[in-house]
Design a protein around this motif. Structure first.
Motif, PDB file in Angstrom:
ATOM      1  N   ARG A  11       0.851  -1.106   0.046  1.00 16.54           N
ATOM      2  CA  ARG A  11       0.041  -0.094   0.156  1.00 16.54           C
ATOM      3  C   ARG A  11       0.805   1.177  -0.075  1.00 16.54           C
ATOM      4  O   ARG A  11       0.311   2.149  -0.491  1.00 16.54           O
ATOM      5  CB  ARG A  11      -0.760  -0.046   1.173  1.00 16.54           C
ATOM      6  CG  ARG A  11      -1.713   1.136   1.568  1.00 16.54           C
ATOM      7  CD  ARG A  11      -2.921   1.027   2.562  1.00 16.54           C
ATOM      8  NE  ARG A  11      -3.963   1.831   2.325  1.00 16.54           N
ATOM      9  CZ  ARG A  11      -5.053   2.095   3.191  1.00 16.54           C
ATOM     10  NH1 ARG A  11      -4.843   1.110   3.895  1.00 16.54           N
ATOM     11  NH2 ARG A  11      -5.872   3.208   3.094  1.00 16.54           N
ATOM     12  N   ARG A 263      -7.527  -3.863  -5.796  1.00 16.44           N
ATOM     13  CA  ARG A 263      -8.651  -4.829  -5.676  1.00 16.44           C
ATOM     14  C   ARG A 263      -9.863  -4.256  -5.371  1.00 16.44           C
ATOM     15  O   ARG A 263      -9.984  -3.002  -5.096  1.00 16.44           O
ATOM     16  CB  ARG A 263      -8.357  -6.052  -4.770  1.00 16.44           C
ATOM     17  CG  ARG A 263      -6.805  -6.747  -4.980  1.00 16.44           C
ATOM     18  CD  ARG A 263      -6.466  -7.777  -3.795  1.00 16.44           C
ATOM     19  NE  ARG A 263      -6.512  -6.843  -2.689  1.00 16.44           N
ATOM     20  CZ  ARG A 263      -6.333  -7.135  -1.331  1.00 16.44           C
ATOM     21  NH1 ARG A 263      -6.260  -8.522  -1.088  1.00 16.44           N
ATOM     22  NH2 ARG A 263      -6.130  -6.464  -0.578  1.00 16.44           N
ATOM     23  N   LEU A 270      -8.626   7.005   1.434  1.00 15.79           N
ATOM     24  CA  LEU A 270      -7.429   7.480   2.342  1.00 15.79           C
ATOM     25  C   LEU A 270      -6.188   7.706   1.316  1.00 15.79           C
ATOM     26  O   LEU A 270      -5.276   8.496   1.511  1.00 15.79           O
ATOM     27  CB  LEU A 270      -7.326   6.336   3.328  1.00 15.79           C
ATOM     28  CG  LEU A 270      -6.130   6.828   4.292  1.00 15.79           C
ATOM     29  CD1 LEU A 270      -5.836   8.074   4.870  1.00 15.79           C
ATOM     30  CD2 LEU A 270      -5.683   5.462   5.344  1.00 15.79           C
TER      31      LEU A 270
ATOM     32  N   LYS B  26      -1.488   7.496   8.717  1.00 16.78           N
ATOM     33  CA  LYS B  26      -2.787   6.548   8.881  1.00 16.78           C
ATOM     34  C   LYS B  26      -2.794   5.463   7.438  1.00 16.78           C
ATOM     35  O   LYS B  26      -3.242   4.361   7.792  1.00 16.78           O
ATOM     36  CB  LYS B  26      -4.150   7.423   8.370  1.00 16.78           C
ATOM     37  CG  LYS B  26      -5.529   6.864   8.862  1.00 16.78           C
ATOM     38  CD  LYS B  26      -6.481   8.033   9.007  1.00 16.78           C
ATOM     39  CE  LYS B  26      -7.767   7.507   9.055  1.00 16.78           C
ATOM     40  NZ  LYS B  26      -8.153   6.698  10.330  1.00 16.78           N
ATOM     41  N   VAL B  27      -1.929   5.871   6.535  1.00 21.62           N
ATOM     42  CA  VAL B  27      -1.953   4.782   5.246  1.00 21.62           C
ATOM     43  C   VAL B  27      -0.918   3.809   5.640  1.00 21.62           C
ATOM     44  O   VAL B  27      -1.250   2.513   5.607  1.00 21.62           O
ATOM     45  CB  VAL B  27      -1.147   5.572   4.067  1.00 21.62           C
ATOM     46  CG1 VAL B  27      -0.718   4.621   3.101  1.00 21.62           C
ATOM     47  CG2 VAL B  27      -2.168   6.535   3.424  1.00 21.62           C
ATOM     48  N   LEU B  28       0.162   4.123   6.469  1.00 16.06           N
ATOM     49  CA  LEU B  28       1.153   3.149   7.070  1.00 16.06           C
ATOM     50  C   LEU B  28       0.560   2.345   8.055  1.00 16.06           C
ATOM     51  O   LEU B  28       0.824   1.326   8.083  1.00 16.06           O
ATOM     52  CB  LEU B  28       2.401   3.973   7.701  1.00 16.06           C
ATOM     53  CG  LEU B  28       3.345   4.521   6.658  1.00 16.06           C
ATOM     54  CD1 LEU B  28       4.274   5.406   7.192  1.00 16.06           C
ATOM     55  CD2 LEU B  28       3.906   3.743   5.865  1.00 16.06           C
ATOM     56  N   THR B  30      -2.917   1.603   8.882  1.00 17.45           N
ATOM     57  CA  THR B  30      -4.282   0.787   8.375  1.00 17.45           C
ATOM     58  C   THR B  30      -3.934  -0.605   7.623  1.00 17.45           C
ATOM     59  O   THR B  30      -3.442  -0.349   6.328  1.00 17.45           O
ATOM     60  CB  THR B  30      -5.169   1.763   7.621  1.00 17.45           C
ATOM     61  OG1 THR B  30      -5.282   3.009   8.218  1.00 17.45           O
ATOM     62  CG2 THR B  30      -6.485   1.261   7.570  1.00 17.45           C
ATOM     63  N   PRO B  31      -4.017  -1.546   8.021  1.00 18.58           N
ATOM     64  CA  PRO B  31      -3.882  -2.740   7.392  1.00 18.58           C
ATOM     65  C   PRO B  31      -4.949  -2.731   6.079  1.00 18.58           C
ATOM     66  O   PRO B  31      -6.235  -2.257   6.349  1.00 18.58           O
ATOM     67  CB  PRO B  31      -4.257  -3.943   8.448  1.00 18.58           C
ATOM     68  CG  PRO B  31      -5.171  -3.432   9.351  1.00 18.58           C
ATOM     69  CD  PRO B  31      -4.773  -1.873   9.493  1.00 18.58           C
ATOM     70  N   PRO B  32      -4.487  -3.452   4.951  1.00 15.95           N
ATOM     71  CA  PRO B  32      -5.168  -3.532   3.917  1.00 15.95           C
ATOM     72  C   PRO B  32      -6.627  -4.498   4.083  1.00 15.95           C
ATOM     73  O   PRO B  32      -6.365  -5.639   4.867  1.00 15.95           O
ATOM     74  CB  PRO B  32      -4.465  -4.311   2.749  1.00 15.95           C
ATOM     75  CG  PRO B  32      -3.318  -4.876   3.408  1.00 15.95           C
ATOM     76  CD  PRO B  32      -3.137  -4.349   4.778  1.00 15.95           C
ATOM     77  N   HIS B  33      -7.662  -4.335   3.510  1.00 15.54           N
ATOM     78  CA  HIS B  33      -8.713  -5.183   3.600  1.00 15.54           C
ATOM     79  C   HIS B  33      -8.611  -6.536   2.925  1.00 15.54           C
ATOM     80  O   HIS B  33      -7.946  -6.645   1.814  1.00 15.54           O
ATOM     81  CB  HIS B  33     -10.029  -4.465   2.846  1.00 15.54           C
ATOM     82  CG  HIS B  33     -10.370  -3.234   3.066  1.00 15.54           C
ATOM     83  ND1 HIS B  33     -11.392  -3.039   4.538  1.00 15.54           N
ATOM     84  CD2 HIS B  33      -9.986  -1.922   2.865  1.00 15.54           C
ATOM     85  CE1 HIS B  33     -11.238  -1.565   4.642  1.00 15.54           C
ATOM     86  NE2 HIS B  33     -10.893  -1.044   3.726  1.00 15.54           N
TER      87      HIS B  33
END
Lengths: 517, 49
Positions: A11, A263, A270, B26-28, B30-33
């Motif tokens: 990410r 995905r 965000l 917050k990007v760092l 927050t785990p991916p869905h």
């Protein structure tokens, strides 16, 4: 059948690549010039309003469109756009802008990028040592004249341009995760470190040391002293809107392409904010603290005004700073020069790589080409399109590409895509797309802004630009300029033809874009 | 540097830096869905045009 099985490795890699796509040379060379020409510190008010009402909404829209298209196997705008409209047969031609702009902009953008490579080289080998300001300025003029060489290499700018293209193509051929993302993960942190170093040096410049005649704060004051009257001037708002366009890389098609590799449940809200605000940090915080404070520190406000009037951002960045860095001594001067042109190079390459991916996505999706073949085809196409900008730079071909592909096309495509998203695809469905998997709560005000304010804003930008477009078309121009316009037109038509071929190929193979969404 | 320029510059760079750091952290963090598909290239249910 598509051969495209790419995906992002992480990410943070995606956000850095998206931020790298947005961060370009304009963050350091264009923003400060726009600010001093449009009200100084007061420029930040229309600039941030445009970011809020046009930039952020377009980021949400383009990220969502890209992810939506990607779920249906589309990685370039013609079929991403086509998949969002009931009558995608016509809308897919609007998506042609997303291929055209990237190819045409990459053609001249890689040329600027090659200057930064060349200037890093010349800084290291000491080409600017002992030069006067006039000779450093002349160096740039000579450089863009392909008949003059500073290294003994014939056709030096062409050589650096080809080297730059080879590097871009090789990275693209390594793939999304192994190439583009890897470069962003190295390039963006380095760019920020170099930027912070130079910004601190610019702000702390002291009159009387290293030959400076002014403190760095004099330049900051020149840039930030607000002329609040300018806020009521429509020209200032147009300049602010234009700067937001250039800086965020919206209306190009590259954001759609990057987001198409997400995905279906990945966040877009965000991520879009992370990438968008990183760009703002680089532009306003770093970009506003380097060029102007340093140049005003040595040349004074009148000197800088004169350079900006004659050479704009390039005049400051390429024709002036190499001379000023020399005043800091051989070691710090060389280090600063390498950092300055190095950060411009990283800003450039992370953007030019983003321009290559939509073309590669199109070729892979529609014609089943392998990644390497698609990358080298992109490189060859950019070389053919870019050589006129290198050879006929001084005849105005470079500026012509920048105007039609890098300015007008962005506004037209952004206007059409937001109409598609909010009014054809439908705002309810669009809002669901933005919020699906979102890791932040998107303020509901953006629903209204995307549906009404942003389209009107874009329409106003387009309408106010019309007199300039008409003037450009009706004024007398050299033959090289007319030929470059024909070349750009032929490129657009050629891409539209390829999209048509791809569409019928899809029909024959039973791979259809969505009809009833 | 005039007070207006100094205030405007400081407010702007602090505001932008804080917002950027907030979103980036917050990007760092927050785990991916989990789940979610990436590009099924040949969706059978597409309507033929």
């Amino acid at each position: 059948m598509s051969t495209n099985t790419e995906s992002w490795g992480s990410r943070v890699g995606l956000v850095l690549a998206m931020a790298g796509n947005a961060v370009g040379l304009g963050n350091f060379l264009r923003f400060p010039v726009q600010a001093i020409e449009n009200g100084g510190g007061a420029f930040i008010i229309p600039y941030l309003v445009c970011f809020l009402l046009m930039g952020i909404p377009l980021l949400f829209v383009e990220w969502s469109m890209g992810r939506f298209g990607g779920q249906h196997g589309h990685h370039s705008t013609p079929f991403i756009v086509g998949s969002m409209a009931p009558n995608g047969r016509l809308w897919k031609y609007v998506g042609v802008f997303g291929i055209f702009t990237n190819l045409a902009v990459a053609a001249y953008y890689c040329y600027i990028e090659s200057w930064t490579m060349s200037y890093v080289y010349h800084t290291i080998v000491g080409s600017f040592n002992g030069s006067t300001q006039a000779s450093v300025a002349q160096f740039f003029t000579d450089y863009t004249d392909i008949g003059v060489s500073h290294t003994g290499i014939p056709y030096e700018p062409v050589v650096f341009y080809v080297l730059c293209l080879l590097l871009n193509t090789w990275i693209l051929s390594r793939g999304l995760s192994g190439g583009v993302e890897a470069v962003a993960k190295i390039g963006m942190p380095l760019l920020i470190i170099f930027g912070i170093f130079l910004a601190i040096r610019g702000i702390t410049l002291t009159a009387g040391t290293d030959g400076a005649v002014n403190d760095g704060t004099v330049g900051l004051n020149f840039l930030w002293n607000p002329q609040f009257d300018s806020i009521w001037n429509a020209k200032v708002w147009l300049a602010a809107a234009g700067q937001i366009f250039f800086t965020l890389s919206v209306g190009m098609g590259s954001i759609h392409c990057y987001a198409s590799y997400l995905r279906s449940r990945d966040d877009v809200a965000l991520n879009a904010m992370g990438a968008g605000w990183t760009n703002e940090f680089v532009e306003v915080v770093l970009g506003g603290a380097i060029v102007i404070p340093i140049t005003v520190g040595y040349l004074g406000i009148d000197g800088v005004r004169e350079i900006v009037a004659s050479g704009g951002g390039f005049g400051l960045g390429f024709q002036t700073l190499p001379y000023l860095f020399q005043q800091w001594g051989p070691i710090l001067g060389t280090l600063s020069g390498v950092m300055w042109f190095g950060l411009l190079f990283f800003a450039g390459i992370t953007s030019s790589l983003a321009m290559g991916t939509p073309i590669m996505g199109f070729l892979q999706d529609e014609f089943g080409w392998k990644r390497e073949k698609s990358a080298w085809t992109f490189g060859l196409a950019v070389l053919i399109l870019g050589l006129p900008t290198v050879i006929f730079y001084q005849e105005g071909v470079f500026g012509e590409y920048d105007y039609w592909a890098g300015t007008v096309s962005l506004v037209v495509f952004a206007l059409l895509e937001i109409i598609l998203f909010a009014w054809v695809f439908g705002m309810k469905r669009g809002w669901d797309e933005i919020n699906r998997g979102a890791d932040i709560q998107v303020p509901s005000a953006f629903k209204f802004i995307i549906q009404y304010i942003t389209p009107l804003f874009l329409l106003a930008v387009f309408v106010f630009s019309l007199p300039d477009i008409i003037n450009k078309l009706t004024s007398e121009q050299p033959m090289a300029v007319h030929l470059s316009r024909l070349l750009l037109l032929a490129l657009f038509v050629g891409i539209a033809y390829l999209v048509r071929v791809a569409y019928y190929k899809r029909l024959r193979e039973g791979r259809h874009i969505i009809k009833n969404i | 540097m005039t007070t207006a320029a100094l205030v405007l510059w400081l407010v702007t760079i602090i505001l932008i830096t804080v917002i950027t750091v907030y979103f980036f952290l917050k990007v760092l963090n927050t785990p991916p869905h989990e789940g979610g598909e990436h590009e099924p290239p040949h969706i059978k249910s597409f309507d033929a045009t």
